[in-house]
Design a protein around this motif. Structure first.
Motif, PDB file in Angstrom:
ATOM      1  N   ARG A 299     -95.530  -7.600  35.899  1.00 30.33           N
ATOM      2  CA  ARG A 299     -94.510  -8.377  35.182  1.00 30.33           C
ATOM      3  C   ARG A 299     -94.062  -9.528  36.075  1.00 30.33           C
ATOM      4  NH1 ARG A 299     -90.831 -10.502  31.935  1.00 30.33           N
ATOM      5  NH2 ARG A 299     -88.898  -9.433  31.454  1.00 30.33           N
ATOM      6  N   ASP A 300     -94.063 -10.739  35.501  1.00 27.45           N
ATOM      7  CA  ASP A 300     -93.511 -11.903  36.204  1.00 27.45           C
ATOM      8  C   ASP A 300     -92.012 -11.971  35.930  1.00 27.45           C
ATOM      9  OD1 ASP A 300     -95.948 -12.843  37.211  1.00 27.45           O
ATOM     10  OD2 ASP A 300     -96.418 -13.856  35.325  1.00 27.45           O
ATOM     11  N   LEU A 301     -91.258 -12.290  36.972  1.00 23.17           N
ATOM     12  CA  LEU A 301     -89.809 -12.398  36.824  1.00 23.17           C
ATOM     13  C   LEU A 301     -89.328 -13.714  37.426  1.00 23.17           C
ATOM     14  CD1 LEU A 301     -89.063  -8.793  38.104  1.00 23.17           C
ATOM     15  CD2 LEU A 301     -88.765  -9.523  35.737  1.00 23.17           C
ATOM     16  N   LEU A 302     -88.135 -14.130  37.061  1.00 24.83           N
ATOM     17  CA  LEU A 302     -87.515 -15.343  37.605  1.00 24.83           C
ATOM     18  C   LEU A 302     -88.472 -16.536  37.594  1.00 24.83           C
ATOM     19  CD1 LEU A 302     -85.500 -14.077  40.711  1.00 24.83           C
ATOM     20  CD2 LEU A 302     -84.610 -14.757  38.488  1.00 24.83           C
ATOM     21  N   ARG A 303     -88.968 -16.837  36.410  1.00 22.68           N
ATOM     22  CA  ARG A 303     -89.900 -17.966  36.225  1.00 22.68           C
ATOM     23  C   ARG A 303     -91.089 -17.884  37.175  1.00 22.68           C
ATOM     24  NH1 ARG A 303     -86.029 -23.056  35.992  1.00 22.68           N
ATOM     25  NH2 ARG A 303     -84.349 -21.615  36.429  1.00 22.68           N
ATOM     26  N   LYS A 304     -91.676 -16.715  37.252  1.00 24.41           N
ATOM     27  CA  LYS A 304     -92.875 -16.449  38.045  1.00 24.41           C
ATOM     28  C   LYS A 304     -92.639 -16.531  39.549  1.00 24.41           C
ATOM     29  CE  LYS A 304     -96.342 -17.538  34.608  1.00 24.41           C
ATOM     30  NZ  LYS A 304     -97.665 -18.049  34.367  1.00 24.41           N
TER      31      LYS A 304
ATOM     32  N   CYS B  61     -83.267 -16.958  46.977  1.00 25.22           N
ATOM     33  CA  CYS B  61     -82.438 -17.610  45.964  1.00 25.22           C
ATOM     34  C   CYS B  61     -83.074 -18.913  45.483  1.00 25.22           C
ATOM     35  CB  CYS B  61     -81.051 -17.902  46.521  1.00 25.22           C
ATOM     36  SG  CYS B  61     -80.163 -16.404  46.946  1.00 25.22           S
ATOM     37  N   VAL B  62     -84.065 -19.410  46.232  1.00 24.57           N
ATOM     38  CA  VAL B  62     -84.717 -20.664  45.863  1.00 24.57           C
ATOM     39  C   VAL B  62     -85.714 -20.383  44.749  1.00 24.57           C
ATOM     40  CG1 VAL B  62     -86.219 -22.521  46.696  1.00 24.57           C
ATOM     41  CG2 VAL B  62     -84.491 -21.539  48.200  1.00 24.57           C
ATOM     42  N   LEU B  63     -85.531 -21.080  43.615  1.00 26.45           N
ATOM     43  CA  LEU B  63     -86.484 -20.900  42.522  1.00 26.45           C
ATOM     44  C   LEU B  63     -87.499 -22.036  42.577  1.00 26.45           C
ATOM     45  CD1 LEU B  63     -84.603 -19.797  39.288  1.00 26.45           C
ATOM     46  CD2 LEU B  63     -86.228 -18.517  40.671  1.00 26.45           C
ATOM     47  N   VAL B  64     -88.758 -21.672  42.701  1.00 30.46           N
ATOM     48  CA  VAL B  64     -89.815 -22.686  42.720  1.00 30.46           C
ATOM     49  C   VAL B  64     -90.231 -22.945  41.277  1.00 30.46           C
ATOM     50  CG1 VAL B  64     -92.118 -23.227  43.552  1.00 30.46           C
ATOM     51  CG2 VAL B  64     -90.542 -21.953  45.007  1.00 30.46           C
ATOM     52  N   GLU B  65     -90.112 -24.189  40.856  1.00 24.53           N
ATOM     53  CA  GLU B  65     -90.407 -24.541  39.466  1.00 24.53           C
ATOM     54  C   GLU B  65     -91.917 -24.720  39.275  1.00 24.53           C
ATOM     55  OE1 GLU B  65     -88.160 -24.527  37.208  1.00 24.53           O
ATOM     56  OE2 GLU B  65     -86.434 -24.335  38.533  1.00 24.53           O
ATOM     57  N   PRO B  66     -92.385 -24.650  38.024  1.00 22.70           N
ATOM     58  CA  PRO B  66     -93.839 -24.760  37.780  1.00 22.70           C
ATOM     59  C   PRO B  66     -94.463 -26.023  38.382  1.00 22.70           C
ATOM     60  CG  PRO B  66     -92.736 -23.983  35.818  1.00 22.70           C
ATOM     61  CD  PRO B  66     -91.654 -24.290  36.814  1.00 22.70           C
ATOM     62  N   HIS B  67     -93.739 -27.190  38.341  1.00 30.45           N
ATOM     63  CA  HIS B  67     -94.330 -28.423  38.868  1.00 30.45           C
ATOM     64  C   HIS B  67     -94.384 -28.425  40.399  1.00 30.45           C
ATOM     65  CE1 HIS B  67     -89.992 -29.359  38.990  1.00 30.45           C
ATOM     66  NE2 HIS B  67     -90.310 -30.115  40.030  1.00 30.45           N
ATOM     67  N   GLN B  68     -93.729 -27.424  41.030  1.00 35.94           N
ATOM     68  CA  GLN B  68     -93.760 -27.344  42.501  1.00 35.94           C
ATOM     69  C   GLN B  68     -94.800 -26.341  43.002  1.00 35.94           C
ATOM     70  OE1 GLN B  68     -89.546 -26.236  42.711  1.00 35.94           O
ATOM     71  NE2 GLN B  68     -89.149 -28.132  43.817  1.00 35.94           N
ATOM     72  N   ARG B  69     -95.677 -25.898  42.092  1.00 34.36           N
ATOM     73  CA  ARG B  69     -96.616 -24.840  42.456  1.00 34.36           C
ATOM     74  C   ARG B  69     -97.988 -25.366  42.871  1.00 34.36           C
ATOM     75  NH1 ARG B  69     -95.534 -19.705  41.441  1.00 34.36           N
ATOM     76  NH2 ARG B  69     -93.395 -19.323  40.818  1.00 34.36           N
ATOM     77  N   LYS B  70     -98.055 -26.626  43.179  1.00 38.60           N
ATOM     78  CA  LYS B  70     -99.334 -27.237  43.558  1.00 38.60           C
ATOM     79  C   LYS B  70    -100.000 -26.469  44.716  1.00 38.60           C
ATOM     80  CE  LYS B  70    -100.917 -31.491  45.723  1.00 38.60           C
ATOM     81  NZ  LYS B  70    -100.454 -32.744  46.303  1.00 38.60           N
ATOM     82  N   TYR B  71     -99.239 -26.220  45.757  1.00 34.09           N
ATOM     83  CA  TYR B  71     -99.820 -25.546  46.933  1.00 34.09           C
ATOM     84  C   TYR B  71    -100.051 -24.060  46.673  1.00 34.09           C
ATOM     85  CZ  TYR B  71     -98.130 -29.868  48.990  1.00 34.09           C
ATOM     86  OH  TYR B  71     -97.884 -31.187  49.246  1.00 34.09           O
ATOM     87  N   LEU B  72     -99.112 -23.457  45.918  1.00 36.48           N
ATOM     88  CA  LEU B  72     -99.241 -22.016  45.653  1.00 36.48           C
ATOM     89  C   LEU B  72    -100.468 -21.700  44.814  1.00 36.48           C
ATOM     90  CD1 LEU B  72     -95.483 -21.315  44.888  1.00 36.48           C
ATOM     91  CD2 LEU B  72     -96.768 -20.381  46.808  1.00 36.48           C
ATOM     92  N   SER B  73    -100.944 -22.689  44.055  1.00 37.55           N
ATOM     93  CA  SER B  73    -102.097 -22.426  43.193  1.00 37.55           C
ATOM     94  C   SER B  73    -103.423 -22.622  43.932  1.00 37.55           C
ATOM     95  CB  SER B  73    -102.059 -23.347  41.965  1.00 37.55           C
ATOM     96  OG  SER B  73    -102.211 -24.688  42.390  1.00 37.55           O
ATOM     97  N   MET B  74    -103.368 -23.032  45.186  1.00 37.51           N
ATOM     98  CA  MET B  74    -104.617 -23.233  45.932  1.00 37.51           C
ATOM     99  C   MET B  74    -105.206 -21.877  46.345  1.00 37.51           C
ATOM    100  SD  MET B  74    -103.677 -26.618  48.076  1.00 37.51           S
ATOM    101  CE  MET B  74    -105.349 -27.102  48.369  1.00 37.51           C
ATOM    102  N   PRO B  75    -106.533 -21.803  46.460  1.00 39.36           N
ATOM    103  CA  PRO B  75    -107.177 -20.505  46.718  1.00 39.36           C
ATOM    104  C   PRO B  75    -106.651 -19.796  47.963  1.00 39.36           C
ATOM    105  CG  PRO B  75    -108.829 -22.170  46.230  1.00 39.36           C
ATOM    106  CD  PRO B  75    -107.515 -22.885  46.321  1.00 39.36           C
ATOM    107  N   GLU B  76    -106.360 -20.548  49.026  1.00 34.90           N
ATOM    108  CA  GLU B  76    -105.916 -19.875  50.260  1.00 34.90           C
ATOM    109  C   GLU B  76    -104.528 -19.249  50.124  1.00 34.90           C
ATOM    110  OE1 GLU B  76    -106.894 -23.047  49.758  1.00 34.90           O
ATOM    111  OE2 GLU B  76    -106.393 -24.274  51.501  1.00 34.90           O
TER     112      GLU B  76
END
Lengths: 400, 72
Positions: free
Chosen positions: A137-142, B20-35
């Motif tokens: 389950r993903d939480l807090l906007r993934k 407490c820091v929420l990473v938004e979808p547009h900030q996931r560039k690095y997190l989506s990299m294979p490493e």
């Protein structure tokens, strides 16, 4: 009755299919992938060549992903303890083939991911079936992902005898071969039950940092000793306890320093079990991108394990005539390196070339987009009787 | 002892603050990299898990159990 059951099954199937189509957000991207991989393992008396093919298909997108894997283990061994005496009549090189098939299904429905697998593995003196389910389950906007998995494995053990290819069931060293049965379960049976549970948690701490933690528990019940180690034990059959409870905790972090194109991946595993064994495995992986589509990974792992409660450094075991347990270690006997204290150092390198750059430059090679080729080499320096080991692999993967 | 406890509490507070820091979808560039993706190593993990099942006491968090062996 049977018509009602058929009708209920049809309804359940329809509801399930409807759920796939309605519950998941759109649009979604589909990516099918085919991978072939060759694994290689070599030490003083054993060599393993393992070709593998895997295919995954999104049908039609991530709401349902199906996968199939086939691998062949070609295990060549010159070791008596691997059964070469029984299989070949002498201490000659013996090659054994293991076939493994794995089927997987995964469904991503909004923030939920459901998964399941079935694995079938067979070789001359061994048969294994396993199946499992998982829920995430993903939480807090993934930013957080929580997952739970359970699997059950049922393995059947046999012993090759008289170098004729004939085999008999193996129920453990403390079970008289005349009373050892196959086809059921219980003490005098060649059936090993394995219950595995795994809980994992991952947390995005920053846009360049991910923390993970997992805890696994396994309960094993059935024969867990090797039927071919009499030679090491002066004619006594290896005898281990029939029950084992194992726990492993693994915290880790992935941290990318993008300006330097470096990612650090430290993690650590602590292993404990009720055979009195403990293992520590710290590992550091460093990923570097010297150019945009080339990844280089350096790795170092340290491994140290303690001995099982029934291991004797002097090797002086007696032929116990009843159950091997913590209360009666005198009935146990082992020549298994897995039960001994030892340590290992494993440095390794990996090179991955992603085809995206080539595909972007040349329209004729666009089909290579998402593909990669990967070469890995690890050298395991260990102070046990196996000696050092070389571990390599070559993988080629395409998205289609 | 107090110093160790203070350090441990400090680490927990730091992780808590970071969480407490929420990473938004547009900030996931690095997190989506294979490493940065744990799933990248899944096939390699299967092979290592098999070696460990045949050679080590530990399961190292891959799941454990099963797997025939040319165990010497």
């Amino acid at each position: 009755m049977s018509r009602r059951r058929t009708s209920s099954l049809g309804l359940a199937l329809w509801a399930w299919i409807s759920l796939f189509w309605v519950a998941a957000p759109r649009p979604l991207l589909a990516e099918n992938r085919a991978t072939i991989r060759g694994n290689y393992y070599r030490e003083k008396s054993t060599r393993v060549m393992q070709p593998l093919a895997q295919i995954t298909v999104d049908a039609p997108d991530e709401r349902l992903t199906l996968g199939a894997t086939y691998l062949l283990d070609a295990i060549s061994s010159a070791s008596i303890a691997s059964g070469t005496q029984a299989a070949t009549g002498g201490d000659n090189v013996f090659t054994e083939l293991r076939h493994e098939f794995v089927g997987t299904a995964q469904s991503k429905l909004g923030e939920w991911t459901l998964g399941g697998f079935f694995r079938y593995s067979t070789e001359t003196d061994y048969l294994s079936r396993a199946g499992g389910v998982s829920l995430a389950r993903d939480l807090l906007r993934k930013n957080i992902n929580v997952a739970l998995a359970y699997s059950f494995g049922g393995d059947r053990f046999y012993r090759i005898v008289n170098n004729t290819g004939a085999r008999e069931p193996w129920c453990g060293g403390d079970v008289d071969v005349n009373f050892c049965r196959t086809g059921g379960y219980g003490r005098n049976n060649n059936f090993l039950q394995i219950h595995n549970t795994l809980a994992s948690y991952s947390h995005t701490l920053h846009e360049t940092m991910l923390a993970t933690f997992s805890i696994g528990y396994a309960h094993l019940r059935g024969p867990q000793d090797n039927p071919y180690r009499e030679g090491f034990l002066g004619g006594i059959e290896e005898t281990h306890p029939h029950v084992r409870n194992r726990v492993v905790l693994t915290p880790g972090v992935r941290w990318m320093v993008w300006r330097e194109r470096i990612t650090f991946e430290p993690f650590y595993s602590l292993y404990l079990d009720d055979w009195g064994q403990r293992a520590h495995t710290p590992e550091l992986r460093v990923h570097v991108r010297p150019v945009r589509f080339l990844r280089l990974r350096a790795r170092y792992q340290y491994y140290k394990q303690t001995a099982a409660f029934f291991f004797r450094a002097d090797g002086q075991y007696v032929d116990g005539d009843s159950r091997c347990s913590r209360d009666a270690p005198i009935n146990c006997a082992t020549a298994d390196v897995k039960a001994m204290p030892w340590e290992a150092h494993t440095p390794g390198v990996q090179l991955t070339w992603e085809f995206d750059g080539v595909a972007a430059r040349n329209p004729r090679l666009r089909w290579l987009e998402g593909g990669f080729v990967e070469v890995t080499y690890n050298h395991m320096i260990q102070d046990n009787r196996f000696g050092n080991a070389r571990i390599g692999s070559l993988a080629f993967s395409l998205a289609y | 002892m107090h110093r160790r406890r203070a350090a441990a509490i400090g680490v927990v507070i730091m992780l808590g603050a970071a969480s407490c820091v929420l990473v938004e979808p547009h900030q996931r560039k690095y997190l989506s990299m294979p490493e940065m993706n744990p799933a990248t190593d899944s096939l390699e993990d299967v092979f290592h898990a098999h070696i460990e099942a045949a050679r080590r006491a530990s399961t190292n968090g891959h799941g454990g159990g099963g797997g025939g062996c040319g165990c010497g």
